[in-house]
Structure formats: structure tokens, C-alpha cells
Motif scaffolding. Structure first.
Motif, PDB file in Angstrom:
ATOM      1  N   TRP A   1       2.367   8.737 -10.350  1.00 28.23           N
ATOM      2  CA  TRP A   1       1.772   9.476  -9.243  1.00 28.23           C
ATOM      3  C   TRP A   1       1.427   8.524  -8.105  1.00 28.23           C
ATOM      4  N   MET A   2       1.292   9.100  -6.908  1.00 24.59           N
ATOM      5  CA  MET A   2       1.073   8.308  -5.708  1.00 24.59           C
ATOM      6  C   MET A   2      -0.159   8.787  -4.956  1.00 24.59           C
ATOM      7  N   THR A   3      -0.848   7.830  -4.326  1.00 24.11           N
ATOM      8  CA  THR A   3      -2.008   8.154  -3.502  1.00 24.11           C
ATOM      9  C   THR A   3      -2.073   7.179  -2.334  1.00 24.11           C
ATOM     10  N   PRO A   4      -2.467   7.626  -1.146  1.00 22.91           N
ATOM     11  CA  PRO A   4      -2.563   6.714  -0.001  1.00 22.91           C
ATOM     12  C   PRO A   4      -3.795   5.819  -0.111  1.00 22.91           C
ATOM     13  N   VAL A   5      -3.706   4.662   0.486  1.00 20.46           N
ATOM     14  CA  VAL A   5      -4.845   3.753   0.563  1.00 20.46           C
ATOM     15  C   VAL A   5      -5.564   4.009   1.887  1.00 20.46           C
ATOM     16  N   PRO A   6      -6.842   4.362   1.857  1.00 17.19           N
ATOM     17  CA  PRO A   6      -7.549   4.619   3.106  1.00 17.19           C
ATOM     18  C   PRO A   6      -7.720   3.335   3.914  1.00 17.19           C
ATOM     19  N   PRO A   7      -7.804   3.432   5.228  1.00 21.59           N
ATOM     20  CA  PRO A   7      -7.981   2.248   6.065  1.00 21.59           C
ATOM     21  C   PRO A   7      -9.354   1.622   5.850  1.00 21.59           C
TER      22      PRO A   7
END
Length: 207
Positions: free
Chosen positions: A97-103
Motif C-alpha cells: 500500500w502507498m501513502t503520501p508523505v506530508p510536507p
């Protein structure tokens, strides 16, 4: 392993900000969650634990949690998910699964690609999975435990996770805050999805 909200695995995988706090004199440390006797990484500096009560049947909650391919339909932080085997969760079952990295996290990657493997499971009761979250210039190893138990108002869902790796160990408070946000977000989304699916359901009275 899961997974700050969108960060469920940004530096995720689990245990809490509270875990870093000192235990009051005379108080007993909280026992970690386990599944078939196995828990999170006891040596990890980054850890978080939390729980919620969901007003829905256990089978509805369990189905949402284990139907990995459908995670993106109810989890805001999951952009893609795929089971790598078929059938019920069992030791050795795997999913990606994939998830974005927050800034603003100090993590160079823009997204994390996680491959989780189920290590222990008891249907309707608990799951423990492990696995790496990998992105450009970053690797985070997580251990995640889930526990499900019927209570008066529905089902109590508890979760605990630990993360290890150079990036998270370099700033434990920030990494723990990210993990906290990710797990809190997961439970919020799980509760909303389960209660929506089970609208009108009333828990049976406890004996």
C-alpha cells in the motif's frame, strides 16, 4: 504497517506520544497489545497506542480492516492498496500500500511504498503485521498490532505500532507525532466507514 494521517506511514507504523512520558510514581506501565503472544518492537523509540469504540458489528469492522484492496475507498491517507495473496488473513499473507508523505516532516520522499506481512492473526480478535515503508532516501521498519473486542456500546478497536530507522530515530518527538496522527486518522476513518455501513444497527445487550 500502517500507517501522520496521510502520514499513517510517513514515518509511521505506531505507538504514542504518551509512551515517551514518564510513568507516575507508583503507577504500573501500560501492558502492550499482543496478538497470539507477540507485540510491537520493545526496543523502538518511536511508538504510539490508541483506541476507539465503534458502534457497528464486529464482522463489519473486521471486513473493512482486512479487505485491503478497498482501503483507499475509506482511508484518506491511503492512495493505493493491493493484497499480494488471496483469501482470509493468515500468517504469511502480504499486502502492498502507498501513502503520501506530508510536507515539513524532514522526510525526503514524497510518498512511501509499504509492504506488510501478517505474522499473527486470530479472526475477529487481533492482527499483527510487520514490514518496511520505503521512499526516496528513506526506510522505516514498522510493527503494528490491532485488537478487537466487543464492549457495551459496540466494538473496542485498539492499535499499537512502533517504527525504527535512521530517519525516525533522528527526531523521535516529530516521528511519534506523525505516527500518532496516522493512527488516530486510521481509527477515525474506520469508525466512520463501519458506522455508515452498519447504520441502524443496535448492539445486543451484554449478559
Amino acid at each position: 504497517m500502517m500507517g501522520i494521517r496521510a502520514a499513517v506511514i510517513t514515518v509511521p507504523l505506531v505507538v504514542g506520544i504518551l509512551a515517551g512520558a514518564a510513568v507516575p510514581a507508583g503507577a504500573q506501565p501500560v501492558k502492550g497489545l499482543t496478538c497470539r503472544g507477540a507485540g510491537v518492537d520493545p526496543a523502538a523509540q518511536v511508538r504510539y497506542r490508541t483506541e476507539t469504540v465503534i458502534d457497528a458489528p464486529l464482522d463489519v469492522i473486521w471486513k473493512l480492516q482486512t479487505d485491503v484492496d478497498r482501503w483507499p475507498s475509506w482511508q484518506q491517507a491511503v492512495t493505493g492498496a493491493q493484497r499480494l495473496d488471496h483469501g482470509r488473513f493468515r500468517p504469511g499473507s502480504a499486502f502492498r500500500w502507498m501513502t503520501p508523505v506530508p510536507p515539513g516532516t524532514g522526510i525526503p520522499a514524497t510518498s512511501l511504498d509499504i509492504t506488510s506481512t501478517v505474522r499473527q492473526v486470530k479472526a475477529g480478535s487481533c492482527i499483527r503485521w510487520t514490514g518496511p515503508a520505503v521512499g526516496e532516501g528513506v526506510r522505516i521498519d514498522g510493527v503494528h498490532v490491532w485488537s478487537f473486542s466487543r464492549v457495551k456500546d459496540g466494538v473496542k478497536v485498539s492499535t499499537e505500532e512502533t517504527h525504527t530507522g535512521p530517519q525516525v530515530d533522528a527526531d523521535v518527538p516529530v516521528a511519534t507525532a506523525i505516527l500518532k496522527a496516522g493512527l488516530d486518522g486510521w481509527l477515525t476513518d474506520l469508525r466512520a466507514a463501519a458506522e455508515a455501513r452498519a447504520s441502524g444497527w443496535t448492539p445486543a445487550p451484554r449478559p
